[in-house]
Design a protein around this motif. Structure first.
Motif, PDB file in Angstrom:
ATOM      1  N   ARG A 178       0.842  -1.214   0.000  1.00 30.58           N
ATOM      2  CA  ARG A 178       0.000   0.000   0.000  1.00 30.58           C
ATOM      3  C   ARG A 178       0.864   1.245   0.000  1.00 30.58           C
ATOM      4  N   GLN A 179       1.931   1.195   0.771  1.00 31.85           N
ATOM      5  CA  GLN A 179       2.818   2.365   0.862  1.00 31.85           C
ATOM      6  C   GLN A 179       3.602   2.578  -0.433  1.00 31.85           C
ATOM      7  N   GLU A 198       2.528   1.864  -3.371  1.00 37.35           N
ATOM      8  CA  GLU A 198       1.542   2.445  -4.288  1.00 37.35           C
ATOM      9  C   GLU A 198       1.297   3.914  -3.966  1.00 37.35           C
ATOM     10  N   SER A 199       1.298   4.248  -2.675  1.00 33.21           N
ATOM     11  CA  SER A 199       1.086   5.631  -2.244  1.00 33.21           C
ATOM     12  C   SER A 199       2.228   6.526  -2.722  1.00 33.21           C
ATOM     13  N   ASN A 239       5.575   2.518   8.520  1.00 28.90           N
ATOM     14  CA  ASN A 239       6.802   3.093   7.965  1.00 28.90           C
ATOM     15  C   ASN A 239       8.017   2.247   8.357  1.00 28.90           C
ATOM     16  N   MET A 256       1.882   7.075  -6.495  1.00 26.96           N
ATOM     17  CA  MET A 256       0.821   8.036  -6.825  1.00 26.96           C
ATOM     18  C   MET A 256       1.239   9.464  -6.479  1.00 26.96           C
ATOM     19  N   ARG A 257       1.927   9.608  -5.336  1.00 19.03           N
ATOM     20  CA  ARG A 257       2.300  10.942  -4.864  1.00 19.03           C
ATOM     21  C   ARG A 257       3.449  11.545  -5.668  1.00 19.03           C
TER      22      ARG A 257
END
Length: 277
Positions: free
Chosen positions: A88-89, A91-92, A225, A95-96
Motif C-alpha cells: 500500500r505504501q 503504491e502511495s 513506515n 501516486m504521490r
C-alpha cells in the motif's frame, strides 16, 4: 466448572463466529482483506483465552493448550498484513511522486504469492475440529465465573500491561518497546470492553481511552513506515548498483521514522504521565 455461563461469553461467541466465518471463506479463496478480518478476531480470542487462564490458574498452560492450534495460522495472517501494508505504501509513493519501483514491486508480488499460497495451504489442511474444540473448551471455562473473578483477572492483566509501560517509560523507547506498547493498548481496550459487558466500570476514564486510541493510530503509522523501511533495506542489501530513486526513498523513510518516533514518544510520555501517576 458448575454454574451458568458468564454473560461475557456473548462477546467471545460473537467474535468466534466472525472468526470461523472468515476462516471458512479463506479456505475457498485466500484474500488479503478477509485474512485481516480473521487476524483481528483471533487477537480478541487469544486475549479472552488469556483472561480465562488467569482465573483457572491451576490449569497449567491453559492458554497454550487452547490457542496453540491457531498459532501458525495467526503467524501467516500477520505476514499477509505486513506485506499488504508495505505494498500500500509503495503504491502511495508511486501516486504521490509519480515514481515506479518495478524491481521492488515485482519482488513484493512474488513474495505475496508465496505467502498467500503457504497460508492458504495451512488453512485448508487445518481440521475444522479445532474450532469446535476451542468453542466447547471456552464455554466450559466460562461457566460459573463470579464478578470478583472477572474483576480480578482483568485488573491483573491490565496492571501487568501498565507495568510494562512503566518499565518502557524508564528506558529509551526503542522499536520493540513501541510495538509492545501498541499491543498492550490493544489488550487493555479489549479487557475494558469485557469489564463493561460484565457490569463493571472501566478502569480508565473516557479521556484516557481517547488518548489511547489516538496513540494507537499514530503507532500504526509509525509501524507501517518501520516495516517498509526494514523490508526495503533487506531488498537492497545485496544489490551492487542502487538507483537514485531507491536511495531517495530510503532517505525519505528514514526521515519519516525519526519524525514518527518523536511524535509517538511524546504521546507515550503524555499518556504514561496520565495513567501511571
Amino acid at each position: 466448572m458448575q454454574g451458568k455461563v458468564s454473560p461475557i461469553f456473548r462477546l467471545f461467541t460473537q467474535q468466534f463466529e466472525d472468526a470461523k466465518s472468515a476462516f471458512l471463506s479463506l479456505s475457498k479463496r485466500y484474500r488479503g482483506k478477509k485474512s485481516g478480518e480473521l487476524e483481528q478476531k483471533l487477537i480478541f480470542l487469544e486475549i479472552y483465552v488469556d483472561f480465562l487462564s488467569r482465573i483457572h490458574f491451576k490449569e497449567e498452560n491453559l492458554k497454550f493448550q487452547l490457542f496453540s492450534p491457531f498459532k501458525k495460522i495467526f503467524k501467516g495472517l500477520k505476514k499477509t498484513k505486513h506485506l499488504k501494508m508495505i505494498m500500500r505504501q509503495v503504491e502511495s509513493v508511486k501516486m504521490r511522486d509519480n515514481v515506479v519501483f518495478n524491481s521492488y514491486t515485482k519482488a513484493l508480488e512474488s513474495e505475496k504469492n508465496k505467502v498467500y499460497a503457504e497460508v492458504y495451504d495451512l488453512i485448508v489442511s487445518t481440521p475444522l475440529q479445532i474450532w469446535d474444540k476451542l468453542f466447547d473448551s471456552v464455554y466450559q471455562y466460562s461457566k460459573g465465573l463470579k464478578p470478583l473473578m472477572i474483576n480480578t483477572s482483568t485488573t491483573q492483566i491490565i496492571s501487568e500491561e501498565l507495568e510494562f509501560f512503566n518499565l518502557d517509560n524508564k528506558t529509551k523507547l526503542d522499536t520493540k518497546a513501541l510495538k509492545d506498547i501498541y499491543e498492550g493498548i490493544r489488550v487493555i481496550i479489549a479487557l475494558e470492553n469485557l469489564r463493561i459487558e460484565s457490569g463493571f466500570n472501566s478502569i480508565f476514564v473516557k479521556e484516557v481511552h481517547d488518548r489511547m486510541s489516538e496513540l494507537q493510530k499514530d503507532l500504526l503509522v509509525w509501524y507501517e513506515n518501520h516495516l517498509f523501511l526494514q523490508h526495503l533495506t533487506g531488498f537492497l542489501t545485496d544489490k551492487e548498483n542502487i538507483s537514485k530513486k531507491y536511495i531517495d526513498l530510503l532517505a525519505s523513510l528514514q526521515q519519516n521514522k525519526k519524525t514518527n518516533t518523536a511524535k509517538v514518544e511524546a504521546k507515550c510520555r503524555e499518556l504514561f504521565e496520565r495513567i501511571l501517576e
